[in-house]
Every structure is written in C-alpha cells, then in structure tokens.
Design a protein around this motif. Structure first.
Motif, PDB file in Angstrom:
ATOM      1  N   ILE A   1       0.821  -1.225   0.000  1.00 29.35           N
ATOM      2  CA  ILE A   1       0.000   0.000   0.000  1.00 29.35           C
ATOM      3  C   ILE A   1       0.852   1.270   0.000  1.00 29.35           C
ATOM      4  N   ALA A   2       2.135   1.141  -0.323  1.00 26.33           N
ATOM      5  CA  ALA A   2       3.030   2.304  -0.264  1.00 26.33           C
ATOM      6  C   ALA A   2       3.041   3.060  -1.582  1.00 26.33           C
ATOM      7  N   PRO A   3       2.975   4.392  -1.541  1.00 25.84           N
ATOM      8  CA  PRO A   3       3.098   5.174  -2.775  1.00 25.84           C
ATOM      9  C   PRO A   3       4.491   5.034  -3.366  1.00 25.84           C
ATOM     10  N   GLY A   4       4.549   4.939  -4.692  1.00 25.94           N
ATOM     11  CA  GLY A   4       5.839   4.936  -5.374  1.00 25.94           C
ATOM     12  C   GLY A   4       6.538   3.600  -5.455  1.00 25.94           C
ATOM     13  N   ILE A   5       6.045   2.583  -4.745  1.00 25.53           N
ATOM     14  CA  ILE A   5       6.679   1.268  -4.765  1.00 25.53           C
ATOM     15  C   ILE A   5       5.970   0.402  -5.806  1.00 25.53           C
ATOM     16  N   THR A   6       6.683   0.055  -6.883  1.00 23.98           N
ATOM     17  CA  THR A   6       6.060  -0.674  -7.988  1.00 23.98           C
ATOM     18  C   THR A   6       6.034  -2.174  -7.734  1.00 23.98           C
ATOM     19  N   ILE A   7       5.177  -2.835  -8.488  1.00 21.40           N
ATOM     20  CA  ILE A   7       5.100  -4.296  -8.427  1.00 21.40           C
ATOM     21  C   ILE A   7       6.437  -4.906  -8.833  1.00 21.40           C
ATOM     22  N   ASP A   8       7.026  -4.397  -9.903  1.00 18.94           N
ATOM     23  CA  ASP A   8       8.308  -4.942 -10.382  1.00 18.94           C
ATOM     24  C   ASP A   8       9.418  -4.799  -9.344  1.00 18.94           C
ATOM     25  N   SER A   9       9.419  -3.673  -8.604  1.00 16.29           N
ATOM     26  CA  SER A   9      10.478  -3.471  -7.611  1.00 16.29           C
ATOM     27  C   SER A   9      10.346  -4.462  -6.452  1.00 16.29           C
ATOM     28  N   ILE A  10       9.120  -4.816  -6.102  1.00 16.33           N
ATOM     29  CA  ILE A  10       8.912  -5.806  -5.040  1.00 16.33           C
ATOM     30  C   ILE A  10       9.325  -7.191  -5.533  1.00 16.33           C
ATOM     31  N   LYS A  11       8.927  -7.528  -6.753  1.00 18.67           N
ATOM     32  CA  LYS A  11       9.319  -8.817  -7.323  1.00 18.67           C
ATOM     33  C   LYS A  11      10.834  -8.940  -7.437  1.00 18.67           C
ATOM     34  N   ALA A  12      11.493  -7.847  -7.788  1.00 17.49           N
ATOM     35  CA  ALA A  12      12.946  -7.874  -7.944  1.00 17.49           C
ATOM     36  C   ALA A  12      13.640  -8.237  -6.647  1.00 17.49           C
ATOM     37  N   GLN A  13      13.051  -7.859  -5.526  1.00 17.64           N
ATOM     38  CA  GLN A  13      13.678  -8.151  -4.244  1.00 17.64           C
ATOM     39  C   GLN A  13      13.225  -9.482  -3.652  1.00 17.64           C
ATOM     40  N   LEU A  14      12.005  -9.894  -3.982  1.00 13.00           N
ATOM     41  CA  LEU A  14      11.502 -11.155  -3.449  1.00 13.00           C
ATOM     42  C   LEU A  14      11.716 -12.283  -4.462  1.00 13.00           C
ATOM     43  N   SER A  15      10.861 -12.329  -5.468  1.00 15.90           N
ATOM     44  CA  SER A  15      10.948 -13.336  -6.529  1.00 15.90           C
ATOM     45  C   SER A  15       9.927 -12.975  -7.596  1.00 15.90           C
ATOM     46  N   ASN A  16      10.244 -13.271  -8.838  1.00 16.47           N
ATOM     47  CA  ASN A  16       9.302 -13.007  -9.929  1.00 16.47           C
ATOM     48  C   ASN A  16       8.061 -13.884  -9.839  1.00 16.47           C
ATOM     49  N   ASP A  17       8.145 -14.949  -9.058  1.00 16.72           N
ATOM     50  CA  ASP A  17       7.020 -15.883  -8.959  1.00 16.72           C
ATOM     51  C   ASP A  17       5.999 -15.507  -7.888  1.00 16.72           C
ATOM     52  N   ILE A  18       6.288 -14.472  -7.110  1.00 20.91           N
ATOM     53  CA  ILE A  18       5.376 -14.069  -6.030  1.00 20.91           C
ATOM     54  C   ILE A  18       4.263 -13.187  -6.587  1.00 20.91           C
ATOM     55  N   LYS A  19       3.037 -13.486  -6.205  1.00 20.07           N
ATOM     56  CA  LYS A  19       1.890 -12.674  -6.631  1.00 20.07           C
ATOM     57  C   LYS A  19       1.841 -11.402  -5.792  1.00 20.07           C
ATOM     58  N   ILE A  20       1.704 -10.270  -6.492  1.00 22.63           N
ATOM     59  CA  ILE A  20       1.706  -8.970  -5.819  1.00 22.63           C
ATOM     60  C   ILE A  20       0.419  -8.216  -6.128  1.00 22.63           C
ATOM     61  N   VAL A  21      -0.146  -7.599  -5.116  1.00 20.30           N
ATOM     62  CA  VAL A  21      -1.273  -6.674  -5.275  1.00 20.30           C
ATOM     63  C   VAL A  21      -0.789  -5.310  -4.801  1.00 20.30           C
ATOM     64  N   ARG A  22      -0.852  -4.324  -5.685  1.00 18.77           N
ATOM     65  CA  ARG A  22      -0.467  -2.965  -5.305  1.00 18.77           C
ATOM     66  C   ARG A  22      -1.726  -2.134  -5.126  1.00 18.77           C
ATOM     67  N   ALA A  23      -1.831  -1.445  -4.015  1.00 16.86           N
ATOM     68  CA  ALA A  23      -3.055  -0.707  -3.718  1.00 16.86           C
ATOM     69  C   ALA A  23      -2.754   0.650  -3.106  1.00 16.86           C
TER      70      ALA A  23
END
Length: 265
Positions: free
Chosen positions: A93-115
């Motif tokens: 739920i953070a402004p400015g934090i993209t789905i790709d940036s989260i995947k890059a740090q965790l894993s491309n296989d993790i499902k992400i919901v950005r809100a």
C-alpha cells in the motif's frame, strides 16, 4: 494459518485492521509492528493476535499486507524473502513502490497486489485503487482480495501505470478536505457559531455534497450551479473563491503530490 498478516500497524494499517474486524474477520488476522508500544496498544484496542517478528508473521498467514512507509520496504523485503513462498500473496500500500520493484527483491514468482487505500477506511468509507501483478490469480484469490478491500470501503481496479495519479486524488486528499472543513468551521465561529456546531455543519455539508455527486451522477459543476441563485449569497462566495485561486490551488497542490510520487518511484 491466519488469512491476513499485517506488517506495520500505523494509521493506515490500523484503519484497515479495524475495517476487517468490523467485517467479522478478527480470528483471520495477525499483525506486527516495529514499536512494541504500538503492538500493545493495537492489541488492547482490537484484541487481535500479534507476532514478535516479520518472518514469524509471514509463516503464519497467506495474504501479507505491507502497511509500512516506503523507506522501510527494502529492509523488510530483505528480511522476509527467505520465508515468502509462491503460496503467499503480498499486498503493498506504499506510494511509489512498484510491483516490479517488489518482485525484484523477493521473486518473480510471487503474486503482488499494489493498492492505494486512504484513512477513511477507519470508519468503513475508504477508497482503494488496486492493481494486480500479471501472475495467474485463482478466482478464489481474486474474490478474497476484493472482499478484503471492500471490508473497509470501496475498491476500484486500475492499471498500475495510473497508480501514481491515485495518490493525490484519493490517497492524500482527505488531508485537503479536513483543511477545508477546518477553514469552513473557523468562518462559522467568526460568524458566532459554537466550534462544535460549526464542525458539524461543515462536515455534514461536505459529506452530503459528496454523496450527491456519487448517487445522482450529475456533473459537479451542474450541482454547484443549482446552489447559486442569480444575485444571491452563494454566487458571491463562489466569485471570491475563483478570484483567490481556490480551484487552481487545489490543482497545483495535487500536481505537486503527483510529481513527488513519481520521484519516489
């Protein structure tokens, strides 16, 4: 295993937690926070289970809600990446934090919901814009995410590329509205009303006006015109607002917010 795990329980996290609990999901929730005092306070207020670490929390819930400030994302993601699996869904739920940036740090296989929710979630009147990563979510998962955001307000699904535009118009906008209500009440006090009465009149007027826009579908400009009688009191007030840049100051403030959000990205 719990359904929802909240990492962070600040103002926004607390608002969402309270909405979930009102929706009868108390037993489905676990949370943690960097502040032990905050954990105790939330526990006393909501009577929900807490965890003593982010990693422990992740192992005990499916939907992981990152209710933390953007500057803490890198360290928290680094901490939990060893225990995040493809069975988890991460809700950011953070402004400015993209789905790709989260995947890059965790894993491309993790499902992400950005809100991008907002604080009126505290009373079940939140507005949440939601984007899903391109992963294949099951119908059950999508329905659960919709139920999650609907438990504390209204949800709209949007393309992620539009998320930065949501921050000024709904994420940050409650602050502008509160300032307007405060200014309206100050004018009421100046005219002789009690402070309590002035706040009630101003807040209810804002609430009613917003509901008129949503429920009638009439253009806000047309609704404004309906209040402005020829040669009357309202049109004089509107003329002063136009002269002093009411409209332009709101647009400029929101544009600054938008540009700040883009820089954070």
């Amino acid at each position: 295993m719990k359904k929802y795990g909240f990492i962070g329980a600040g103002n926004m996290g607390y608002a969402m937690l309270k909405g979930l609990i009102k929706d009868g999901k108390k037993d489905d929730v676990i949370f943690t926070d960097a502040s032990k005092e905050r954990i105790q306070w939330i526990h006393n207020q909501l009577e929900i289970e807490s965890s003593n670490s982010n990693k422990d929390l992740v192992t005990r819930a499916k939907y992981i809600v990152l209710a933390i400030k953007p500057q803490y994302y890198a360290s928290v993601l680094e901490e939990i990446k060893e225990v995040i699996t493809t069975n988890h869904i991460v809700i950011s739920i953070a402004p400015g934090i993209t789905i790709d940036s989260i995947k890059a740090q965790l894993s491309n296989d993790i499902k992400i919901v950005r809100a991008m929710p907002n604080t009126p979630a505290l009373i079940g009147e939140g507005m949440s814009a939601v984007s899903f990563s391109k992963d294949l979510f099951s119908e059950e998962e999508k329905e659960e995410i919709i139920r999650f955001f609907s438990s504390f307000g209204v949800m709209e699904e949007i393309e992620e590329k539009l998320m930065n535009a949501v921050v000024p118009i709904s994420g940050s906008s409650p602050a502008y509205v509160y300032m307007m209500i405060e200014a309206m009440a100050d004018a009421g006090v100046l005219a002789g009303l009690s402070r309590k009465m002035a706040y009630t009149l101003a807040a209810q007027s804002v609430l009613g006006s917003a509901k008129m826009v949503l429920e009638t579908g009439i253009h806000p400009g047309e609704l404004k015109d309906a209040v402005c009688s020829p040669g009357g009191t309202t049109i004089e007030a509107v003329a002063v607002l136009e002269k002093t840049g009411f409209r332009s100051s709101i647009i400029e403030a929101m544009n600054v917010c938008f540009e700040k959000t883009k820089r954070m990205s």
